[in-house]
Each structure stands twice: as structure tokens, then as C-alpha cells.
Design an enzyme around this catalytic site. Sequence first.
Site, short mmCIF file in Angstrom:
data_model
loop_
_atom_site.label_atom_id
_atom_site.label_comp_id
_atom_site.label_asym_id
_atom_site.label_seq_id
_atom_site.Cartn_x
_atom_site.Cartn_y
_atom_site.Cartn_z
N ASN A 70 0.87 -1.18 0.00
CA ASN A 70 0.00 0.00 0.00
C ASN A 70 0.90 1.23 0.00
O ASN A 70 1.49 1.57 1.02
CB ASN A 70 -0.88 -0.03 1.27
CG ASN A 70 -1.70 1.24 1.43
OD1 ASN A 70 -1.82 2.04 0.49
ND2 ASN A 70 -2.28 1.42 2.61
N LYS A 88 0.16 4.27 -0.28
CA LYS A 88 -0.46 5.47 0.30
C LYS A 88 -0.19 6.70 -0.59
O LYS A 88 -0.13 6.57 -1.80
CB LYS A 88 0.02 5.68 1.73
CG LYS A 88 -0.12 4.44 2.60
CD LYS A 88 0.06 4.74 4.05
CE LYS A 88 0.09 3.44 4.83
NZ LYS A 88 0.03 3.62 6.26
N HIS A 113 -9.56 1.14 5.12
CA HIS A 113 -8.28 1.35 5.82
C HIS A 113 -8.53 2.31 6.99
O HIS A 113 -9.32 3.25 6.87
CB HIS A 113 -7.25 1.92 4.84
CG HIS A 113 -5.86 1.90 5.39
ND1 HIS A 113 -5.43 2.82 6.31
CD2 HIS A 113 -4.82 1.06 5.16
CE1 HIS A 113 -4.16 2.54 6.62
NE2 HIS A 113 -3.77 1.48 5.94
N GLU A 125 -6.92 4.72 8.03
CA GLU A 125 -6.69 6.14 7.70
C GLU A 125 -7.92 6.73 7.02
O GLU A 125 -8.25 7.90 7.23
CB GLU A 125 -5.44 6.27 6.81
CG GLU A 125 -4.18 6.03 7.63
CD GLU A 125 -2.98 5.53 6.85
OE1 GLU A 125 -3.00 5.56 5.60
OE2 GLU A 125 -2.01 5.07 7.49
N GLU A 180 -5.61 -5.05 10.73
CA GLU A 180 -4.61 -4.01 10.89
C GLU A 180 -4.88 -3.25 12.19
O GLU A 180 -5.65 -2.27 12.20
CB GLU A 180 -4.69 -3.02 9.73
CG GLU A 180 -4.37 -3.64 8.38
CD GLU A 180 -3.72 -2.62 7.45
OE1 GLU A 180 -2.62 -2.90 6.98
OE2 GLU A 180 -4.29 -1.54 7.25
N GLY A 211 2.23 2.13 10.84
CA GLY A 211 3.17 3.23 10.67
C GLY A 211 3.86 3.64 11.96
O GLY A 211 4.49 4.70 12.02
N SER A 232 3.23 -2.29 10.41
CA SER A 232 4.68 -2.28 10.58
C SER A 232 5.33 -3.63 10.25
O SER A 232 6.30 -4.03 10.90
CB SER A 232 5.06 -1.83 11.99
OG SER A 232 4.59 -0.51 12.23
N GLY A 241 4.80 1.22 4.81
CA GLY A 241 6.14 1.81 4.67
C GLY A 241 7.16 0.93 3.97
O GLY A 241 7.88 1.39 3.07
#
Length: 254
Positions: free
Chosen positions: A9, A11, A94, A96, A166, A172, A210, A232
Site C-alpha cells: 500500500n 499510500k 483502511h 486512515e 490491521e 506506521g 509495521s 512503509g
Amino acid sequence: MRKKLVIGNWKLHGGLARNEALLLGIRGSDAVARIDAAVCPPFPYFQQAVELLRGTSVTVGAQDLSAYREGAYTGEVAGEMLADLGCRWVIIGHSERRQLFGETDAVVAAKVGAALRAGLVPVLCVGESREQRESGAAEAVVAAQLEAVFSAVGAKALSGVVVAYEPIWAIGTGLTATPDQAQSMHLFIRNLLQRIGVDAMGVRILYGGSVNAGNAARLFDEKDIDGALVGGASLQVDGFLAICRAASAAVTIE
Ligand code: PEP
């Protein structure tokens, strides 16, 4: 059979030159040969990813889609449009999007329906906050998120979904759920899906939060962890491929 699946992902990251280096690094690697691997770039780079990955086993997904098919919905992107371009997966719900863009369970459920209608595989994200885990509510939160989608689309449709567990506190942050914590929630999710009439043994449940080259192998050893949704670490060729390699080395569940 649940083949391992690793989805990157990206982002809100990327640029033509950076993406090209990343995609060419991924496409030439044998690390993705024995698993399903995918990248989810921002919308403007979708076509670039499709073109650079053409002829390989790596597929392309989207990070979101509209609940609507077409009409006066400025700024929206329909699942059918994504499917036209060769999209296979779409991340939905997600944390976010839930936290920063106000997506409710109802919106998430509508988007899952829209993705299935367009022939895309929804990657349905669920997970609890740190406070919810500390207060012992993690399972109840995840159950409510799944049940909201079940009520809207039904068990048969849910069988065509990939679930991504998640935990919000792990996204993150560099904090990863321990393999035991993740396995326990994955088993809870599988049992819940089975109870509501989904053929849960065939549903892939990814862990996200992570995941990196150092912790992926231990997570993938767990029986109910079928791969990872990676943020990430998916932005670096080496990091993403190391996770794919760890997935390849893990056992496929028959
Ligand atoms: C994610 O955003 O889905 C995610 C898991 O991010 P990260 O790997 O950076 O924690």
C-alpha cells in the site's frame, strides 16, 4: 488452498521516476514467483504500474474506490473504471480512511458491494485502536466491523473478500502485533466468518501493521496469517522483496 498474498500500500507516496525504479526492481525478482504479490499505487500512477508489471505475476490494486458506479460525484473513481484498467484488488476501510476521511461502517460496506459488483477483490481492513485493545474490546470492535459488511452484502459475497487485520496502534508506528496477538485475532476472525456462513477456510486474512523484513517470517509462520498488507516497507524494493521472500518460504495452507 490459501496461497500467501503480499500487498504493498503505497499510500500518498510516489512519482514517475521513483515508481519506475520500484516497479522494475519488483518485476525482475524471483521473490514473487510462488506467492500472489500486488502493489497499490495512488490513482494517477495506476496505469504506469499496470504497464510496467504487464506480463509478470505481480498485480495492481487501488487504495480506495467510490461506492457509486457513475454520475455527478466529483472526484470519485468507480470500481468499473479501475477494472477497465486492469485492477485486481481494492483496499477498503483502511483505518486512515475511517479516521481521517470519516468513512463509517456503512460507507465501507457500500464500497465492498461496489467492488464486488465491478469484479474487484475487496481487501477489507479491520482493526482496533490502542485504547480499545487495552480495554479488552479488540475482538468486539473487529466483530462489529465485519458484521456491518456482512449485514450489507451477505455471507456469499463475503467469501470473495480478503480481510486485512490491521491494529491501528501498529500502523506506521514501528510497533508490530506479536505473532501470538496477530494469530489469535486472525483465528477469531476466521471463526466469526465461519459462524456467519462464510466458507472461512478459503478466505485469506492478511496482517498489516509495521511488517518489515525482520518480522515477516515469524508472522507468516502462524497458521491463520495468509500474508501481509504492507505500508512503509513496500516503498523500498529490498524491503518489499524481503517480505515476499518470507511469504514464499512459509507454508501454503491446503
Ligand atoms: C498500512 O497502511 O496498511 C500499513 C500496514 O502501514 P505500515 O506497514 O507502514 O504500518
